[in-house]
Design a protein around this motif. Sequence first.
Motif, PDB file in Angstrom:
ATOM      1  N   ILE A  75       0.275  16.838  -6.462  1.00 52.50           N
ATOM      2  CA  ILE A  75       1.605  16.497  -6.986  1.00 52.50           C
ATOM      3  C   ILE A  75       1.532  16.253  -8.494  1.00 52.50           C
ATOM      4  O   ILE A  75       2.383  16.719  -9.261  1.00 52.50           O
ATOM      5  CB  ILE A  75       2.154  15.258  -6.237  1.00 52.50           C
ATOM      6  N   HIS A  76       0.503  15.530  -8.910  1.00 53.80           N
ATOM      7  CA  HIS A  76       0.324  15.225 -10.339  1.00 53.80           C
ATOM      8  C   HIS A  76       0.288  16.519 -11.162  1.00 53.80           C
ATOM      9  O   HIS A  76       1.000  16.666 -12.155  1.00 53.80           O
ATOM     10  CB  HIS A  76      -0.967  14.432 -10.515  1.00 53.80           C
ATOM     11  N   LYS A  77      -0.519  17.461 -10.682  1.00 53.37           N
ATOM     12  CA  LYS A  77      -0.684  18.724 -11.430  1.00 53.37           C
ATOM     13  C   LYS A  77       0.571  19.581 -11.367  1.00 53.37           C
ATOM     14  O   LYS A  77       1.080  20.039 -12.376  1.00 53.37           O
ATOM     15  CB  LYS A  77      -1.829  19.536 -10.824  1.00 53.37           C
ATOM     16  N   LYS A  78       1.069  19.785 -10.151  1.00 45.74           N
ATOM     17  CA  LYS A  78       2.116  20.796  -9.959  1.00 45.74           C
ATOM     18  C   LYS A  78       3.489  20.318 -10.416  1.00 45.74           C
ATOM     19  O   LYS A  78       4.284  21.095 -10.922  1.00 45.74           O
ATOM     20  CB  LYS A  78       2.174  21.232  -8.490  1.00 45.74           C
ATOM     21  N   LEU A  79       3.769  19.021 -10.235  1.00 46.57           N
ATOM     22  CA  LEU A  79       5.088  18.515 -10.644  1.00 46.57           C
ATOM     23  C   LEU A  79       5.039  17.902 -12.039  1.00 46.57           C
ATOM     24  O   LEU A  79       6.050  17.416 -12.543  1.00 46.57           O
ATOM     25  CB  LEU A  79       5.616  17.487  -9.635  1.00 46.57           C
ATOM     26  N   LYS A  80       3.848  17.897 -12.632  1.00 40.40           N
ATOM     27  CA  LYS A  80       3.675  17.345 -13.990  1.00 40.40           C
ATOM     28  C   LYS A  80       4.277  15.942 -14.105  1.00 40.40           C
ATOM     29  O   LYS A  80       5.052  15.655 -15.011  1.00 40.40           O
ATOM     30  CB  LYS A  80       4.279  18.293 -15.036  1.00 40.40           C
ATOM     31  N   VAL A  81       3.938  15.108 -13.128  1.00 44.81           N
ATOM     32  CA  VAL A  81       4.463  13.740 -13.127  1.00 44.81           C
ATOM     33  C   VAL A  81       3.704  12.919 -14.182  1.00 44.81           C
ATOM     34  O   VAL A  81       2.618  13.292 -14.614  1.00 44.81           O
ATOM     35  CB  VAL A  81       4.321  13.082 -11.735  1.00 44.81           C
ATOM     36  N   ASP A  82       4.309  11.792 -14.584  1.00 44.18           N
ATOM     37  CA  ASP A  82       3.622  10.898 -15.524  1.00 44.18           C
ATOM     38  C   ASP A  82       2.774   9.873 -14.776  1.00 44.18           C
ATOM     39  O   ASP A  82       1.870   9.270 -15.350  1.00 44.18           O
ATOM     40  CB  ASP A  82       4.650  10.160 -16.401  1.00 44.18           C
ATOM     41  N   GLY A  83       3.102   9.656 -13.506  1.00 47.91           N
ATOM     42  CA  GLY A  83       2.368   8.691 -12.687  1.00 47.91           C
ATOM     43  C   GLY A  83       2.899   8.742 -11.266  1.00 47.91           C
ATOM     44  O   GLY A  83       3.758   9.574 -10.943  1.00 47.91           O
ATOM     45  N   TYR A  84       2.356   7.889 -10.426  1.00 42.41           N
ATOM     46  CA  TYR A  84       2.878   7.819  -9.045  1.00 42.41           C
ATOM     47  C   TYR A  84       2.499   6.479  -8.438  1.00 42.41           C
ATOM     48  O   TYR A  84       1.472   5.896  -8.785  1.00 42.41           O
ATOM     49  CB  TYR A  84       2.369   8.981  -8.166  1.00 42.41           C
ATOM     50  N   ASN A  85       3.361   5.988  -7.544  1.00 43.59           N
ATOM     51  CA  ASN A  85       3.066   4.772  -6.772  1.00 43.59           C
ATOM     52  C   ASN A  85       2.543   5.186  -5.400  1.00 43.59           C
ATOM     53  O   ASN A  85       3.113   6.073  -4.762  1.00 43.59           O
ATOM     54  CB  ASN A  85       4.327   3.931  -6.558  1.00 43.59           C
ATOM     55  N   ILE A  86       1.488   4.510  -4.962  1.00 43.59           N
ATOM     56  CA  ILE A  86       1.036   4.621  -3.577  1.00 43.59           C
ATOM     57  C   ILE A  86       1.514   3.343  -2.915  1.00 43.59           C
ATOM     58  O   ILE A  86       1.118   2.237  -3.311  1.00 43.59           O
ATOM     59  CB  ILE A  86      -0.507   4.712  -3.493  1.00 43.59           C
ATOM     60  N   LEU A  87       2.378   3.493  -1.915  1.00 49.35           N
ATOM     61  CA  LEU A  87       3.044   2.321  -1.343  1.00 49.35           C
ATOM     62  C   LEU A  87       2.958   2.372   0.171  1.00 49.35           C
ATOM     63  O   LEU A  87       2.991   3.455   0.761  1.00 49.35           O
ATOM     64  CB  LEU A  87       4.502   2.401  -1.777  1.00 49.35           C
ATOM     65  N   GLN A  88       2.831   1.217   0.785  1.00 52.23           N
ATOM     66  CA  GLN A  88       2.569   1.207   2.218  1.00 52.23           C
ATOM     67  C   GLN A  88       3.147  -0.077   2.790  1.00 52.23           C
ATOM     68  O   GLN A  88       2.712  -1.169   2.443  1.00 52.23           O
ATOM     69  CB  GLN A  88       1.032   1.265   2.365  1.00 52.23           C
ATOM     70  N   ASN A  89       4.169   0.040   3.645  1.00 48.62           N
ATOM     71  CA  ASN A  89       4.854  -1.130   4.200  1.00 48.62           C
ATOM     72  C   ASN A  89       4.296  -1.475   5.577  1.00 48.62           C
ATOM     73  O   ASN A  89       4.129  -0.592   6.419  1.00 48.62           O
ATOM     74  CB  ASN A  89       6.354  -0.839   4.328  1.00 48.62           C
ATOM     75  N   ASN A  90       4.049  -2.764   5.794  1.00 49.76           N
ATOM     76  CA  ASN A  90       3.592  -3.229   7.113  1.00 49.76           C
ATOM     77  C   ASN A  90       4.523  -4.304   7.634  1.00 49.76           C
ATOM     78  O   ASN A  90       4.709  -5.325   6.963  1.00 49.76           O
ATOM     79  CB  ASN A  90       2.175  -3.796   7.015  1.00 49.76           C
ATOM     80  N   PHE A  91       5.085  -4.079   8.784  1.00 51.92           N
ATOM     81  CA  PHE A  91       6.006  -4.984   9.483  1.00 51.92           C
ATOM     82  C   PHE A  91       7.388  -4.999   8.794  1.00 51.92           C
ATOM     83  O   PHE A  91       7.525  -4.671   7.625  1.00 51.92           O
ATOM     84  CB  PHE A  91       5.426  -6.402   9.624  1.00 51.92           C
ATOM     85  N   ARG A  92       8.376  -5.381   9.601  1.00 54.97           N
ATOM     86  CA  ARG A  92       9.776  -5.291   9.183  1.00 54.97           C
ATOM     87  C   ARG A  92      10.065  -6.096   7.913  1.00 54.97           C
ATOM     88  O   ARG A  92      10.803  -5.648   7.029  1.00 54.97           O
ATOM     89  CB  ARG A  92      10.675  -5.767  10.340  1.00 54.97           C
TER      90      ARG A  92
END
Length: 138
Positions: A75-92
């Motif tokens: 994604i970084h390479k192909k969409l030429k993003v400036d950054g990205y969040n890795i996010l992961q939700n646990n429980f409601r």
Amino acid sequence: MIKDDKCIFCKIIEKSIPSKILFENDKNLAFLDIFPVSKGHTIVIPKNHYKNLEEIPNNALSELFEIVKKVSILIHKKLKVDGYNILQNNFRAAGQVVNHYHVHIIPRWNEDGKFKLYIPKKQAKEEELNQILRIIKE
Ligand code: AMP
Ligand code: ZN
């Protein structure tokens, strides 16, 4: 495979509902989020139905994160993003809606006006921090 017949991500895995797949192997799947926070917002899941971080076995987790890394770089390479969040939700309480363990990759661009982790201005007192440490570690 561990499967839950009512789970929307299990249905995506078995292709009974469609998705936009970016990557697939025998154990994991990465597909575009249907309500994207930003362009290229991707969900990465194990093919086994584990509800959350506490259920997924360590070896499955580490294999999943190899895919998270691979897809993030893509994604970084192909969409030429400036950054990205890795996010992961646990429980409601933390905002988990789909109870099939998953990791969000959220592309970010400079000044894109999206979310930022809220950091309160009020610093904790040392005694409060010590008390929490005692509770967690005892
Ligand atoms: P969470 O709040 O961490 O449980 O996030 C679940 C995510 O799954 C949300 O961002 C939804 O937009 C996404 N989602 C739900 N259904 C689908 C679907 N059929 N295809 C792609 N993404 C989905
Ligand atoms: Zn599932």
